[in-house]
Structure formats: structure tokens, C-alpha cells
Design a protein around this motif. Structure first.
Motif, short mmCIF file in Angstrom:
data_model
loop_
_atom_site.label_atom_id
_atom_site.label_comp_id
_atom_site.label_asym_id
_atom_site.label_seq_id
_atom_site.Cartn_x
_atom_site.Cartn_y
_atom_site.Cartn_z
N THR A 136 0.82 -1.21 0.00
CA THR A 136 0.00 0.00 0.00
C THR A 136 0.85 1.27 0.00
O THR A 136 0.45 2.28 -0.58
CB THR A 136 -0.95 0.02 1.20
OG1 THR A 136 -0.21 -0.12 2.41
CG2 THR A 136 -1.96 -1.10 1.11
N TYR A 137 2.03 1.21 0.64
CA TYR A 137 2.88 2.42 0.62
C TYR A 137 3.48 2.63 -0.76
O TYR A 137 3.64 3.76 -1.22
CB TYR A 137 3.98 2.33 1.67
CG TYR A 137 4.66 3.66 1.88
CD1 TYR A 137 4.06 4.67 2.64
CD2 TYR A 137 5.89 3.94 1.29
CE1 TYR A 137 4.66 5.90 2.82
CE2 TYR A 137 6.50 5.17 1.46
CZ TYR A 137 5.88 6.14 2.22
OH TYR A 137 6.49 7.37 2.39
N SER A 138 3.80 1.54 -1.45
CA SER A 138 4.26 1.68 -2.82
C SER A 138 3.15 2.25 -3.70
O SER A 138 3.41 3.10 -4.57
CB SER A 138 4.70 0.31 -3.37
OG SER A 138 5.82 -0.19 -2.65
N MET A 139 1.91 1.82 -3.48
CA MET A 139 0.78 2.37 -4.22
C MET A 139 0.58 3.85 -3.89
O MET A 139 0.34 4.67 -4.78
CB MET A 139 -0.49 1.58 -3.92
CG MET A 139 -1.76 2.15 -4.56
SD MET A 139 -1.67 2.26 -6.37
CE MET A 139 -1.67 0.50 -6.80
N PRO A 141 1.77 -5.55 -7.52
CA PRO A 141 2.82 -4.57 -7.84
C PRO A 141 3.88 -5.08 -8.80
O PRO A 141 4.56 -4.29 -9.45
CB PRO A 141 3.41 -4.21 -6.47
CG PRO A 141 3.00 -5.31 -5.56
CD PRO A 141 1.67 -5.80 -6.07
N ARG A 142 4.00 -6.40 -8.92
CA ARG A 142 4.97 -6.95 -9.86
C ARG A 142 4.55 -6.69 -11.31
O ARG A 142 5.37 -6.82 -12.22
CB ARG A 142 5.12 -8.45 -9.62
CG ARG A 142 5.79 -8.80 -8.29
CD ARG A 142 5.76 -10.28 -8.00
NE ARG A 142 4.41 -10.78 -7.83
CZ ARG A 142 4.11 -12.03 -7.49
NH1 ARG A 142 5.09 -12.90 -7.28
NH2 ARG A 142 2.85 -12.42 -7.36
N TYR A 178 8.38 1.39 -11.19
CA TYR A 178 7.28 1.34 -10.22
C TYR A 178 7.87 1.21 -8.82
O TYR A 178 8.79 0.44 -8.58
CB TYR A 178 6.34 0.17 -10.52
CG TYR A 178 5.13 0.18 -9.62
CD1 TYR A 178 4.03 0.97 -9.92
CD2 TYR A 178 5.11 -0.55 -8.43
CE1 TYR A 178 2.93 1.03 -9.08
CE2 TYR A 178 4.02 -0.50 -7.58
CZ TYR A 178 2.94 0.30 -7.91
OH TYR A 178 1.86 0.36 -7.07
N PRO A 179 7.36 1.97 -7.84
CA PRO A 179 7.95 1.97 -6.49
C PRO A 179 7.90 0.61 -5.82
O PRO A 179 6.94 -0.15 -5.99
CB PRO A 179 7.08 2.99 -5.73
CG PRO A 179 6.42 3.82 -6.78
CD PRO A 179 6.23 2.93 -7.96
N ASN A 180 8.93 0.32 -5.04
CA ASN A 180 8.99 -0.89 -4.22
C ASN A 180 9.53 -0.47 -2.86
O ASN A 180 10.73 -0.46 -2.62
CB ASN A 180 9.88 -1.94 -4.88
CG ASN A 180 9.95 -3.23 -4.07
OD1 ASN A 180 9.13 -3.46 -3.19
ND2 ASN A 180 10.96 -4.05 -4.34
#
Length: 292
Positions: free
Chosen positions: A35-38, A221-222, A242-244
Motif C-alpha cells: 500500500t505504501y508503494s501504491m 505490484p509486480r 514502479y515503487p517498491n
């Protein structure tokens, strides 16, 4: 005229007219499903998103409003929400506009605890859920919550650290929200993995039942930017991966820093009031508890 005991905290705030920002995205995946990456990805795409991390930047009273909202929805009456009492009325569109009017997207707790309410309040918002395998989710979320909630916060939580970069952080309000959510997810037994699994399944089933498949993005997220940007009608950012972010070790480390920052502030406050010997005893107690 209603007494002060029947007026909700949220009712004391002015109603924004018009709403400062339109609510455009409801990212309703469970905590510890990236969720923090989103949250970060939505920021890159131009949205201002609400996440649990935002509580460090919002006014102190915001914590009490979320606690009030959670109790009204889940705890207001032993047999369920008591909507006949104005002080127990659950939050809906007018209340969420007051809390979230400056945001165009939501992610993570506490917002996901109101998934059905937010879907009803903002029918034009795009909806998505971040997903994760159940077993790895249970391991991640239980390790994080059971680790940080067993630390000796009671020694220090009434003190407000400057953490970090001169940002005031209302620790007790933050902990109140975590405790309410974790008790709801586990049924009060923090080690009950069956209850966590049931909570996980119930949450995703609820969202899927309320949003037609053609309006709902189930996002891993992948998969990267493409499915997310297609769902939101945005261009894929160029040369931006894309953030990780916020993996389990980092999240535990972050909360360790918060604990020690609060402990230092507590020791300083006690020193000003009671003198250095007592402050030293408090610090020593915290040190012993942590490392014993």
C-alpha cells in the motif's frame, strides 16, 4: 440544543464547500499489500493520496476523528452501530469530505476500514485493490503488528516526539488506531491466524461484491505501471520504475526509530519536571525492556 456529549468531534469542523479536491481513486487493498508503494505511485501520477503515514503530517485532532469513525462503525453499541444516537452516527459522505477533502485518493488503514462507505460516498472514483498471497500477507502483517504493539509504548506514549525532521507525531493517537484495527482483524486474539485469514478474505470479497469487475483493478505490484495507468487513464511515467517501498524490515526499523524518538522526548520531559535522576531511571527501564 444538543449537549456536548451528543455532538461528534467531526461535527465541530466546518463543511468544505465546495470540496477542495475531487475523490478520484479508492485503493482499498489490505495493509501490507504494497500500500505504501501504491501511495507513492499515485503521488507520481499526480494524485494526493491518504495513507496511514499521512497521520504524521495532519493536525493532532485527526487521530481522534479516525478513532471516532472506527468506534462509530464497529464499537458504538454492543449489538452493532447505534444510529439513533447522534454521537454514534457512522461517517458518510459529509464526514469523509471533512476528513479527506484535501485528498484525491486513499490507500491503507484507516481508510480501508471504511471500504463500503467510501465506495458509496464516491461512486465516480476509480477502485483498485492491491493483492498478495494470503500466507505471506499473514506472516508480514502479524510480524509487524505483534512486534511493534508489544513494545513498551505505555512508558512514553503520552509524549510527542519531534520525529523526524521536526515533524510532530501524535504517538498515542497513532497507537489507538493500530490497536482498534488489529483487534478487529484478529477478533482480539493477536495470534489467531485463522481470524486474520478470514478478515483478509472477507475484505476482498466485500470490495468485489460492490464494484463490477469492469470497474475494479486487482493489482499485483509486480505488474508495474501499465495496468495501473490503463485503469486510471494515465500515461506511464517515463524512466521511473514502479515503487517498491516499505518492506517488512524497513517498517519495523521505522517504528523502532519512532519509539526511541518518543523515549528521548519522554526522558527530556521527565527531566524538566522531576529532575535528571528520575529521567535516568525512566530511560534505563526502557533500555532494559528493549534489550532484555
Amino acid at each position: 440544543m444538543p449537549s456536548s456529549t451528543t455532538i461528534r468531534l467531526i461535527d465541530r469542523l466546518p463543511t468544505p464547500s465546495p470540496r477542495p479536491k475531487e475523490m478520484q481513486v479508492l485503493a482499498l487493498g489490505m495493509s501490507r499489500t504494497s500500500t505504501y508503494s501504491m501511495f507513492t505511485a499515485l503521488g507520481i501520477l499526480g494524485y494526493k493520496s491518504y495513507h496511514m503515514a499521512e497521520l504524521k503530517d495532519t493536525p493532532r485532532g485527526t487521530h481522534a476523528l479516525w478513532v471516532e469513525a472506527l468506534k462509530a462503525k464497529y464499537h458504538s453499541h454492543p449489538h452493532g452501530p447505534a444510529t439513533d444516537n447522534p454521537s454514534h452516527a457512522p461517517y458518510s459522505r459529509p464526514e469523509f469530505d471533512k476528513l479527506l477533502g484535501d485528498y484525491s485518493a486513499v490507500t491503507d488503514i484507516p481508510c480501508i476500514m471504511f471500504a463500503a462507505d467510501l465506495i458509496a460516498a464516491y461512486p465516480d472514483a476509480k477502485v483498485l485493490i492491491t493483492t498478495r498471497a494470503e500466507d505471506t500477507w499473514i506472516k508480514s502483517v502479524s510480524t509487524l503488528f505483534n512486534t511493534l504493539l508489544h513494545w513498551p509504548w505505555s512508558l512514553i506514549s503520552r509524549h510527542e516526539p519531534v520525529f523526524p525532521y521536526d515533524i510532530p507525531f501524535h504517538v498515542q493517537g497513532y497507537l489507538d488506531i493500530l490497536h482498534i484495527v488489529w483487534n478487529l482483524w484478529t477478533g482480539g486474539d493477536w495470534r489467531d491466524e485463522d481470524a486474520l485469514r478470514a478478515t483478509f478474505r472477507k475484505h476482498y470479497a466485500l470490495v468485489r461484491s460492490l464494484v463490477p469487475p469492469d470497474r475494479l483493478l486487482e493489482f499485483d505490484p509486480r505488474q508495474g505501471w501499465e495496468p495501473l495507468c490503463r485503469h486510471l487513464g494515465k500515461e506511464v511515467p517515463r524512466d521511473v520504475p514502479y515503487p517498491n517501498l516499505n518492506d517488512l524490515p524497513f517498517s519495523i526499523w521505522f517504528h523502532e526509530q519512532l519509539w526511541w524518538a518518543t523515549a528521548r522526548k519522554a526522558a527530556a520531559d521527565v527531566a524538566l519536571t522531576w529532575g535528571l535522576p528520575i529521567a535516568g531511571a525512566v530511560a534505563a527501564a526502557g533500555w532494559y525492556y528493549w534489550y532484555s
